[in-house]
Enzyme design. Sequence first.
Site, PDB file in Angstrom:
ATOM      1  N   ASP A 159       1.015  -1.185   0.017  1.00 41.14           N
ATOM      2  CA  ASP A 159      -0.147  -0.061   0.046  1.00 41.14           C
ATOM      3  C   ASP A 159       0.998   1.233  -0.033  1.00 41.14           C
ATOM      4  O   ASP A 159       1.751   1.589   0.668  1.00 41.14           O
ATOM      5  CB  ASP A 159      -0.898  -0.082   1.481  1.00 41.14           C
ATOM      6  N   HIS A 175      -0.592   4.572   0.016  1.00 41.19           N
ATOM      7  CA  HIS A 175      -1.385   5.627   0.474  1.00 41.19           C
ATOM      8  C   HIS A 175      -0.936   6.168   1.559  1.00 41.19           C
ATOM      9  O   HIS A 175      -0.959   5.715   2.718  1.00 41.19           O
ATOM     10  CB  HIS A 175      -2.969   5.123   0.677  1.00 41.19           C
TER      11      HIS A 175
HETATM   12  C1  B12 Z   1      -5.419   9.394  -3.258  1.00 38.34           C
HETATM   13  C2  B12 Z   1      -5.777   7.998  -3.498  1.00 38.34           C
HETATM   14  C3  B12 Z   1      -4.794   7.239  -4.434  1.00 38.34           C
HETATM   15  C4  B12 Z   1      -3.568   8.035  -4.786  1.00 38.34           C
HETATM   16  C5  B12 Z   1      -2.499   7.401  -3.576  1.00 38.34           C
HETATM   17  C6  B12 Z   1      -1.425   8.757  -3.526  1.00 38.34           C
HETATM   18  C7  B12 Z   1      -0.468   8.507  -2.173  1.00 38.34           C
HETATM   19  N1  B12 Z   1       0.599   8.391  -2.328  1.00 38.34           N
HETATM   20  O1  B12 Z   1      -0.899   8.579  -1.096  1.00 38.34           O
HETATM   21  C8  B12 Z   1      -3.107   6.760  -5.793  1.00 38.34           C
HETATM   22  C9  B12 Z   1      -3.735   7.423  -6.948  1.00 38.34           C
HETATM   23  C10 B12 Z   1      -1.535   6.667  -6.142  1.00 38.34           C
HETATM   24  C11 B12 Z   1      -3.891   5.600  -5.422  1.00 38.34           C
HETATM   25  C12 B12 Z   1      -3.766   4.254  -5.936  1.00 38.34           C
HETATM   26  C13 B12 Z   1      -4.469   3.215  -5.721  1.00 38.34           C
HETATM   27  N2  B12 Z   1      -5.644   3.116  -5.081  1.00 38.34           N
HETATM   28 CO1  B12 Z   1      -6.244   4.927  -4.028  1.00 38.34          CO
HETATM   29  N3  B12 Z   1      -7.263   6.200  -3.235  1.00 38.34           N
HETATM   30  C14 B12 Z   1      -6.997   7.328  -3.202  1.00 38.34           C
HETATM   31  C15 B12 Z   1      -8.411   8.144  -2.302  1.00 38.34           C
HETATM   32  C16 B12 Z   1      -9.009   8.978  -3.454  1.00 38.34           C
HETATM   33  C17 B12 Z   1      -7.929   9.317  -1.328  1.00 38.34           C
HETATM   34  C18 B12 Z   1      -6.796   8.511  -0.122  1.00 38.34           C
HETATM   35  C19 B12 Z   1      -6.344   9.708   0.735  1.00 38.34           C
HETATM   36  O2  B12 Z   1      -5.428  10.194   0.579  1.00 38.34           O
HETATM   37  N4  B12 Z   1      -7.430  10.150   1.631  1.00 38.34           N
HETATM   38  C20 B12 Z   1      -7.210  11.048   2.313  1.00 38.34           C
HETATM   39  C21 B12 Z   1      -6.538  10.572   4.135  1.00 38.34           C
HETATM   40  C22 B12 Z   1      -6.416  11.889   4.903  1.00 38.34           C
HETATM   41  O3  B12 Z   1      -7.497   9.761   4.450  1.00 38.34           O
HETATM   42  P1  B12 Z   1      -7.423   8.168   4.587  1.00 38.34           P
HETATM   43  O4  B12 Z   1      -5.994   7.760   3.804  1.00 38.34           O
HETATM   44  O5  B12 Z   1      -8.647   7.380   4.777  1.00 38.34           O
HETATM   45  O6  B12 Z   1      -6.650   8.118   6.217  1.00 38.34           O
HETATM   46  C23 B12 Z   1      -7.511   8.605   7.223  1.00 38.34           C
HETATM   47  C24 B12 Z   1      -8.394   7.664   8.029  1.00 38.34           C
HETATM   48  O7  B12 Z   1      -8.889   6.425   7.195  1.00 38.34           O
HETATM   49  C25 B12 Z   1      -7.838   7.135   9.011  1.00 38.34           C
HETATM   50  N5  B12 Z   1      -6.774   6.035   9.165  1.00 38.34           N
HETATM   51  C26 B12 Z   1      -6.147   5.709   8.241  1.00 38.34           C
HETATM   52  N6  B12 Z   1      -5.135   4.786   8.869  1.00 38.34           N
HETATM   53  C27 B12 Z   1      -5.584   4.618  10.192  1.00 38.34           C
HETATM   54  C28 B12 Z   1      -4.897   3.984  11.212  1.00 38.34           C
HETATM   55  C29 B12 Z   1      -5.441   4.087  12.460  1.00 38.34           C
HETATM   56  C30 B12 Z   1      -4.817   2.847  13.452  1.00 38.34           C
HETATM   57  C31 B12 Z   1      -6.434   4.692  12.924  1.00 38.34           C
HETATM   58  C32 B12 Z   1      -6.871   4.993  14.198  1.00 38.34           C
HETATM   59  C33 B12 Z   1      -6.722   5.494  11.788  1.00 38.34           C
HETATM   60  C34 B12 Z   1      -6.361   5.567  10.542  1.00 38.34           C
HETATM   61  O8  B12 Z   1      -7.142   8.446   9.782  1.00 38.34           O
HETATM   62  C35 B12 Z   1      -6.417   9.101   8.431  1.00 38.34           C
HETATM   63  C36 B12 Z   1      -6.571  10.405   8.843  1.00 38.34           C
HETATM   64  O9  B12 Z   1      -7.983  11.056   8.656  1.00 38.34           O
HETATM   65  C37 B12 Z   1      -9.042   6.900  -1.820  1.00 38.34           C
HETATM   66  C38 B12 Z   1     -10.615   7.241  -1.819  1.00 38.34           C
HETATM   67  C39 B12 Z   1     -10.945   7.949  -0.641  1.00 38.34           C
HETATM   68  N7  B12 Z   1     -11.725   8.791  -0.805  1.00 38.34           N
HETATM   69  O10 B12 Z   1     -10.588   7.561   0.649  1.00 38.34           O
HETATM   70  C40 B12 Z   1      -8.654   5.797  -2.684  1.00 38.34           C
HETATM   71  C41 B12 Z   1      -8.681   4.308  -2.435  1.00 38.34           C
HETATM   72  C42 B12 Z   1      -8.055   4.249  -1.109  1.00 38.34           C
HETATM   73  N8  B12 Z   1      -7.731   3.770  -3.191  1.00 38.34           N
HETATM   74  C43 B12 Z   1      -8.248   2.427  -3.746  1.00 38.34           C
HETATM   75  C44 B12 Z   1      -7.506   1.737  -4.547  1.00 38.34           C
HETATM   76  C45 B12 Z   1      -8.313   0.380  -4.977  1.00 38.34           C
HETATM   77  C46 B12 Z   1      -6.195   1.951  -5.250  1.00 38.34           C
HETATM   78  C47 B12 Z   1      -5.559   1.261  -6.073  1.00 38.34           C
HETATM   79  C48 B12 Z   1      -5.426  -0.235  -5.875  1.00 38.34           C
HETATM   80  C49 B12 Z   1      -6.309   1.415  -7.559  1.00 38.34           C
HETATM   81  C50 B12 Z   1      -5.335   0.923  -8.578  1.00 38.34           C
HETATM   82  N9  B12 Z   1      -6.164  -0.339  -9.192  1.00 38.34           N
HETATM   83  O11 B12 Z   1      -4.286   1.065  -9.005  1.00 38.34           O
HETATM   84  C51 B12 Z   1      -4.102   1.903  -5.985  1.00 38.34           C
HETATM   85  C52 B12 Z   1      -3.307   1.096  -4.736  1.00 38.34           C
HETATM   86  C53 B12 Z   1      -1.765   1.358  -5.083  1.00 38.34           C
HETATM   87  C54 B12 Z   1      -1.083   0.856  -3.882  1.00 38.34           C
HETATM   88  N10 B12 Z   1       0.034   0.071  -4.177  1.00 38.34           N
HETATM   89  O12 B12 Z   1      -1.616   0.903  -2.781  1.00 38.34           O
HETATM   90  C55 B12 Z   1      -9.505   2.212  -2.993  1.00 38.34           C
HETATM   91  C56 B12 Z   1      -9.367   1.275  -1.851  1.00 38.34           C
HETATM   92  C57 B12 Z   1     -10.678   0.240  -1.862  1.00 38.34           C
HETATM   93  C58 B12 Z   1     -10.737  -0.961  -0.752  1.00 38.34           C
HETATM   94  N11 B12 Z   1      -9.873  -0.757   0.328  1.00 38.34           N
HETATM   95  O13 B12 Z   1     -11.293  -1.858  -1.102  1.00 38.34           O
HETATM   96  C59 B12 Z   1      -9.805   3.658  -2.437  1.00 38.34           C
HETATM   97  C60 B12 Z   1     -10.943   3.626  -1.123  1.00 38.34           C
HETATM   98  C61 B12 Z   1     -10.826   4.152  -3.668  1.00 38.34           C
HETATM   99  C62 B12 Z   1     -12.095   3.289  -3.931  1.00 38.34           C
HETATM  100  N12 B12 Z   1     -13.122   3.863  -3.231  1.00 38.34           N
HETATM  101  O14 B12 Z   1     -12.197   2.557  -4.631  1.00 38.34           O
HETATM  102  N13 B12 Z   1      -5.133   6.002  -4.607  1.00 38.34           N
END
Ligand code: B12
Length: 146
Positions: A17, A19
Amino acid sequence: MSAPCKGRVVIGVIGDDIHVVGNRIMQLALEESGFRVFNIRTRNRPHHFTEAALEVNADAVFVSSLNGEGEYWCANFRQPYAELGMAGILLYVGGNLVVGKRSQADVCDLFRRYGFDRVYHQIPDIGRAISDLEQDLLNGSSLSRC
Ligand code: B12
């Protein structure tokens, strides 16, 4: 004089991953709340977390999984900690933990069975996890206090 450190936390993203945005936000939020953070960032195997926790004498490990690999990589996550004498460490997991739609209760049950103390599936509010951590550390016994 700076405020005393509340505890040592290893954070990182599991599997292949990449992200990283949530990971960075989590580091800043934990530091702001008074924790010492050891961030192993993205693309970690489970043993990378265990080794880091051992090395820094961590009180807690925060595992992130966003891309859907969490269910695979987090299986039996707690086991090596017990084997290395860290049975009491707090293990939290969060992010987007499974592929497809599943209820919070099902996802929570699954990751609890893997050995996590707390599970945050699709819960963006990191503040909630931080106050849970503060509470869990107060209730626990083996605190390094940095
Ligand atoms: C930006 C993004 C990307 C970027 C990442 C850039 C980077 N280097 O970070 C790029 C374009 C590269 C990408 C690639 C991929 N992505 Co993407 N991505 C996203 C997106 C749009 C936003 C993620 C993000 O940054 N969110 C903002 C941050 C602040 O939020 P967060 O990550 O969720 O973290 C928060 C909470 O989750 C929580 N949290 C997180 N971890 C933890 C741990 C603990 C202990 C706690 C308490 C809380 C906590 O706190 C954080 C802060 O608030 C999401 C969709 C979405 N809206 O979430 C999809 C998403 C995560 N991606 C997804 C997918 C499938 C992929 C790919 C596999 C796509 C592909 N076929 O290539 C690849 C994976 C590549 C890899 N090797 O991992 C899916 C995952 C689906 C799933 N889980 O089943 C999502 C959900 C999109 C979707 N709806 O399908 N992605």
